[in-house]
Structure formats: structure tokens, C-alpha cells
Design an enzyme around this catalytic site. Structure first.
Site, PDB file in Angstrom:
ATOM      1  CB  VAL A  10      -1.213  -0.452   1.029  1.00  0.00           C
ATOM      2  CG1 VAL A  10      -0.400   0.228   2.300  1.00  0.00           C
ATOM      3  CG2 VAL A  10      -2.210   0.958   1.051  1.00  0.00           C
ATOM      4  N   GLY A  12       3.738   1.240  -1.728  1.00  0.00           N
ATOM      5  CA  GLY A  12       3.783   1.933  -3.417  1.00  0.00           C
ATOM      6  C   GLY A  12       3.170   2.824  -4.134  1.00  0.00           C
ATOM      7  CG  ASP A  60       7.326  -9.920   5.905  1.00  0.00           C
ATOM      8  OD1 ASP A  60       7.643 -10.234   4.536  1.00  0.00           O
ATOM      9  OD2 ASP A  60       8.564  -8.691   6.191  1.00  0.00           O
ATOM     10  CB  ALA A  84       6.657  -6.971  -5.487  1.00  0.00           C
ATOM     11  CB  SER A  86       8.582  -3.403  -7.416  1.00  0.00           C
ATOM     12  OG  SER A  86       8.657  -2.192  -7.147  1.00  0.00           O
ATOM     13  CB  THR A 129       5.112  -7.713 -14.654  1.00  0.00           C
ATOM     14  OG1 THR A 129       6.241  -6.258 -15.389  1.00  0.00           O
ATOM     15  CG2 THR A 129       6.557  -8.969 -13.811  1.00  0.00           C
ATOM     16  CD  GLU A 131      11.158  -6.186 -17.065  1.00  0.00           C
ATOM     17  OE1 GLU A 131      12.086  -6.928 -17.022  1.00  0.00           O
ATOM     18  OE2 GLU A 131      11.232  -4.622 -17.639  1.00  0.00           O
ATOM     19  CE1 TYR A 157       9.302  -7.168  -9.929  1.00  0.00           C
ATOM     20  CE2 TYR A 157       9.549  -6.698 -12.768  1.00  0.00           C
ATOM     21  CZ  TYR A 157       8.872  -6.682 -11.417  1.00  0.00           C
ATOM     22  OH  TYR A 157       7.521  -6.176 -11.446  1.00  0.00           O
ATOM     23  CE  LYS A 161       5.861  -8.885  -9.514  1.00  0.00           C
ATOM     24  NZ  LYS A 161       4.403  -8.316  -8.941  1.00  0.00           N
ATOM     25  NE  ARG A 192       7.464   4.101 -12.142  1.00  0.00           N
ATOM     26  CZ  ARG A 192       7.789   2.203 -12.217  1.00  0.00           C
ATOM     27  NH1 ARG A 192       7.573   1.703 -10.837  1.00  0.00           N
ATOM     28  NH2 ARG A 192       7.449   1.687 -13.740  1.00  0.00           N
TER      29      ARG A 192
HETATM   30  O1  G4F Z   1      12.189   2.677 -15.163  1.00  0.00           O
HETATM   31  P1  G4F Z   1      13.350   0.818 -15.362  1.00  0.00           P
HETATM   32  O2  G4F Z   1      14.021   0.630 -14.467  1.00  0.00           O
HETATM   33  O3  G4F Z   1      11.646   0.174 -15.409  1.00  0.00           O
HETATM   34  P2  G4F Z   1      11.468  -1.454 -15.671  1.00  0.00           P
HETATM   35  O4  G4F Z   1      13.221  -2.183 -15.378  1.00  0.00           O
HETATM   36  O5  G4F Z   1      11.214  -1.610 -17.813  1.00  0.00           O
HETATM   37  O6  G4F Z   1      10.619  -1.943 -14.696  1.00  0.00           O
HETATM   38  C1  G4F Z   1       9.267  -1.517 -14.387  1.00  0.00           C
HETATM   39  O7  G4F Z   1       8.127  -2.373 -15.225  1.00  0.00           O
HETATM   40  C2  G4F Z   1       7.727  -3.413 -15.243  1.00  0.00           C
HETATM   41  C3  G4F Z   1       6.556  -3.777 -16.722  1.00  0.00           C
HETATM   42  O8  G4F Z   1       7.258  -4.089 -17.073  1.00  0.00           O
HETATM   43  C4  G4F Z   1       7.741  -4.028 -14.152  1.00  0.00           C
HETATM   44  F1  G4F Z   1       7.253  -4.652 -13.622  1.00  0.00           F
HETATM   45  C5  G4F Z   1       9.299  -3.225 -12.830  1.00  0.00           C
HETATM   46  O9  G4F Z   1       8.785  -3.601 -11.548  1.00  0.00           O
HETATM   47  C6  G4F Z   1       9.232  -1.881 -13.206  1.00  0.00           C
HETATM   48  O10 G4F Z   1       7.959  -0.895 -12.860  1.00  0.00           O
HETATM   49  O11 G4F Z   1      14.125   1.174 -16.824  1.00  0.00           O
HETATM   50  C7  G4F Z   1      13.637   0.684 -17.882  1.00  0.00           C
HETATM   51  C8  G4F Z   1      14.307   1.279 -18.911  1.00  0.00           C
HETATM   52  C9  G4F Z   1      14.984  -0.120 -18.566  1.00  0.00           C
HETATM   53  O12 G4F Z   1      15.601  -0.292 -20.366  1.00  0.00           O
HETATM   54  C10 G4F Z   1      16.862   0.019 -17.710  1.00  0.00           C
HETATM   55  O13 G4F Z   1      17.519  -0.030 -18.908  1.00  0.00           O
HETATM   56  O14 G4F Z   1      15.140   1.793 -18.273  1.00  0.00           O
HETATM   57  C11 G4F Z   1      16.252   1.493 -18.859  1.00  0.00           C
HETATM   58  N1  G4F Z   1      17.418   3.019 -17.697  1.00  0.00           N
HETATM   59  C12 G4F Z   1      17.864   3.466 -18.716  1.00  0.00           C
HETATM   60  N2  G4F Z   1      18.798   4.167 -17.625  1.00  0.00           N
HETATM   61  C13 G4F Z   1      17.446   2.373 -16.679  1.00  0.00           C
HETATM   62  C14 G4F Z   1      17.930   3.983 -16.433  1.00  0.00           C
HETATM   63  N3  G4F Z   1      16.650   2.418 -15.807  1.00  0.00           N
HETATM   64  C15 G4F Z   1      16.667   2.844 -14.460  1.00  0.00           C
HETATM   65  N4  G4F Z   1      15.922   2.038 -13.365  1.00  0.00           N
HETATM   66  N5  G4F Z   1      18.193   3.759 -14.101  1.00  0.00           N
HETATM   67  C16 G4F Z   1      18.494   4.081 -14.543  1.00  0.00           C
HETATM   68  O15 G4F Z   1      19.008   4.831 -15.184  1.00  0.00           O
END
Ligand code: G4F
Length: 348
Positions: A10, A12, A60, A84, A86, A129, A131, A157, A161, A192
């Protein structure tokens, strides 16, 4: 009589949106917080302040007995399992804990419902997800992933999932539980966490504009995501549990964009035009007007295995649930940058 909902996770992003939505719909809302949080703990008091209507339950996902007790006492009409680990990048660093919480935690929640004798009355939502699909060349439908597409998760992850997804289906098929999986593509917004790329960008753009930060460091700029607004997606979750039958539903926008596009659009919201120079790890994002470097690549943010592209096909959700996202891609970027400009300016 008012319906009762129990939300794990909750505190998140989705938990916050969902608790508000259910409260507005007249539900009695219980929210689970992990650990031994005293009433004086900042997370506890923050939640109490922001959402005083949420009845906090300390339990938990790793503790089946605590979950079962909560189910026996509350007897919720609906359980939304959103808790999760996440963050995909983090799951590579802590894969065992990710398997325990993100994977086995789902089983604990389902078992708790059964142990409380509620398997015929309580409806269960599992936060699955996109993913789980993995976005690989051979596994990439042109029109986007549907509920029937093949899975090939690319991170601890995603693998955890997928276990949660299948055990939810298994309990539906084995015990006749109303157990539904929402396969949600990326959903973002002002709630977010800054460890996810969209919020990291909107926050940095606001801070750079206000002179509080010099440079934004990112990893892979070329991966593509199907990004929607989290507020739209929790409406879809609720609709899934109001159906006559349980099932699997994809929520997505049907559009995909690169991280690079998000960066360009976010800066544009503040009047800055970004041009790109160099290649790979030496690539730089430059302010066209001043020549200043505003974006750099930091390999620390690369992942051992990447999901290159995600694109969802929400036809089933649109047809069966009557769900449609309201906020489009430019609208999402604008909303996030505007929020962070206000937030950062207010912090002085
Ligand atoms: O924002 P991200 O960390 O999200 P990601 O990995 O897509 O996962 C999110 O969406 C999923 C649904 O598809 C959920 F299940 C999961 O829990 C989460 O909410 O990364 C998005 C993209 C990736 O390709 C990553 O490599 O952005 C790229 N990226 C590039 N620079 C980065 C960065 N990601 C993060 N977190 N930080 C960076 O500096």
C-alpha cells in the site's frame, strides 16, 4: 454493506493510487506494511497523514502465519497483491530475496486466503508484469504482447513474477478461486520512486532547470517501453475483480517509446532542446542553446540482461473490461515534469 479490500504494497506507487480509488468507491481499505513499524516511524506516519482512511496492518509476505491471521480477522472481499521487490536492476543484486518476496510471497498470500477458509469468497488480484515477456527478437509480436504471448523473463524479478503468475492461475484452476492476474506494462506518474527511469528523468530535468543539479546520468537510452499512467491502471485492476469470471488481462497503451524520447520530451517541457553527440558510453546529451552537457551515460546503470522492447496489446481489457487509458505519452511526461518542477521549487 461496504466492501472490504486488503492491499499489500500500500505504501508503493500503485498501492497509493488504488487505496484512494477504493476509498472513493466506498470500500473499507486495509493496507499492509512490512516489519515492525512503530506509529512514530516516518513511513507509518506519512501513510497515516496522506491516507488516514487506510487501516494499517503490520505483516509480511514472507510470514504466512501473519498473513493468515490478517485474513481470518479482516475477511476481505478483495485482496490486491501489489507488494514485491519491483526494481528490475536491484533484483540482479538480491535475486534470492526477490524470489522469496516477489515469487513465493504470492503463494503465501494465496495460502493465507485458503487457510482462513476464504477461497470461495475472497477475490484475489496478482500484480503480474510485462517483464515476464522479455522482449527478445524471436518473441516479439508486431502488434504487441497479448495474454497468450510466450514468456521469456530476462531478470530474477521477471522469473519470480512468472512464478507468481502461474501459481495464481494454478489456484484458480485447482481450487476454483477467483484469482486474477493483471499483466501490466510500465505505468508511471508523480508517485513513482526515483529509482525508476521516468521519475529519475523528470526529477533531474526539474532540478537542472532550477539550477539544483548539473547532469543526469543514465544507462541504456535505446530500450523501449510501453508507458502509461499509474492512475489509469489501478482502475483496470479494480475492474478485473468486478467480472463474473477470473482471468488474465494485459493493461498497456499499445505504443512504445525509447528512454531517449522520454529525455528529449521532458527537457522540452522546460524549454530545453537536447541534441545528442558521440556513441555508446561516450554519448552526451547537450543543451542546444548553451552547449552544456546535461545527459551522460554511466555503465553502472546497465543490466546484465536487458529487455530491449515492450509493447502491449490491451484489446482484451478494452473489450471485456471497458478499460482504456486516459493519459497518453506526452501527457504523462508533462504531468511528471510539472509535478517535479513544483515539488523541487517548493523544497527551496
Ligand atoms: O524504469 P525502469 O527501471 O523499469 P523496468 O525495468 O522497465 O521495470 C518496470 O516496469 C515493469 C513492467 O514492465 C515492472 F514490472 C517493474 O516492476 C518496473 O516497474 O527501466 C526502464 C528502462 C530499462 O530498459 C533500463 O535499462 O530504462 C533503462 N534505463 C536506462 N537508464 C534505466 C536507467 N533504468 C533505471 N531504473 N535507471 C537508469 O538510470
Amino acid at each position: 454493506m461496504a466492501k472490504t479490500a486488503f492491499i499489500t504494497g500500500v505504501a508503493g506507487q500503485d498501492g497509493g493510487h488504488l487505496a484512494k480509488l477504493l476509498h472513493e468507491k466506498g470500500y473499507v481499505v486495509y493496507g499492509m506494511l512490512r516489519g515492525q513499524l512503530e506509529a512514530s516511524h516516518p513511513r507509518y506516519s506519512q501513510l497515516k497523514q496522506e491516507m488516514p482512511y487506510v487501516k494499517i496492518v503490520m505483516a509480511d509476505l514472507l510470514d504466512l502465519s501473519a498473513l493468515a491471521r490478517a485474513m481470518q480477522e479482516i475477511k476481505p472481499d478483495e485482496v490486491y497483491n501489489l507488494a514485491a521487490i519491483s526494481h528490475v536492476g536491484y533484483s540482479f543484486r538480491d535475486p534470492v530475496l526477490t524470489a522469496d518476496i516477489t515469487g513465493k510471497g504470492v503463494l503465501n498470500m494465496l495460502e493465507a486466503i485458503r487457510l482462513a477458509g476464504l477461497e470461495k469468497t475472497t477475490r484475489f488480484y496478482q500484480a503480474s508484469t510485462s517483464e515476464m515477456f522479455g522482449g527478445l527478437d524471436y518473441n516479439r509480436p508486431e502488434e504487441g504482447y497479448t495474454e497468450e504471448a510466450r514468456f521469456h523473463p530476462r531478470s530474477p524479478y521477471g522469473v519470480a513474477k512468472l512464478y507468481g503468475h502461474w501459481i495464481t492461475k494454478n489456484y484458480r484452476e485447482s481450487y476454483g478461486m477467483f484469482a486474477t492476474s493483471g499483466i501490466l506494462f510500465n505505468h508511471e506518474g508523480e508517485r513513482r520512486g526515483p529509482e525508476f527511469v521516468t521519475r529519475k528523468i523528470s526529477k533531474a530535468v526539474a532540478r537542472i532547470k532550477l539550477g539544483k543539479q548539473d547532469v543526469l546520468e543514465l544507462g541504456n537510452l535505446d530500450s523501449k517501453r510501453d508507458w502509461g499512467y499509474a492512475g489509469d491502471y489501478v482502475e483496470g485492476m479494480w475492474r478485473m475483480l468486478q467480472q463474473d469470471e477470473p482471468g488474465d488481462f494485459v493493461l498497456a497503451t499499445g505504443e512504445t517509446h525509447t528512454i531517449r524520447e522520454f529525455v528529449e520530451l521532458a527537457f522540452k517541457e522546460t524549454g530545453i532542446e537536447i541534441t545528442w553527440q558521440g556513441k555508446d558510453v561516450d554519448e552526451l546529451g547537450i543543451d542546444k542553446a548553451t552547449g552544456k552537457t546535461l545527459v551522460k551515460i554511466n555503465p553502472e546503470f546497465f543490466r546484465p540482461a536487458e529487455v530491449d522492447i515492450l509493447l502491449g496489446d490491451p484489446t482484451k481489457a478494452e473489450t471485456v473490461l471497458g478499460w482504456k487509458r486516459e493519459v497518453d505519452f506526452p501527457g504523462l511526461v508533462k504531468l511528471m515534469v510539472e509535478y517535479d518542477l513544483g515539488f523541487e521549487a517548493g523544497r527551496g
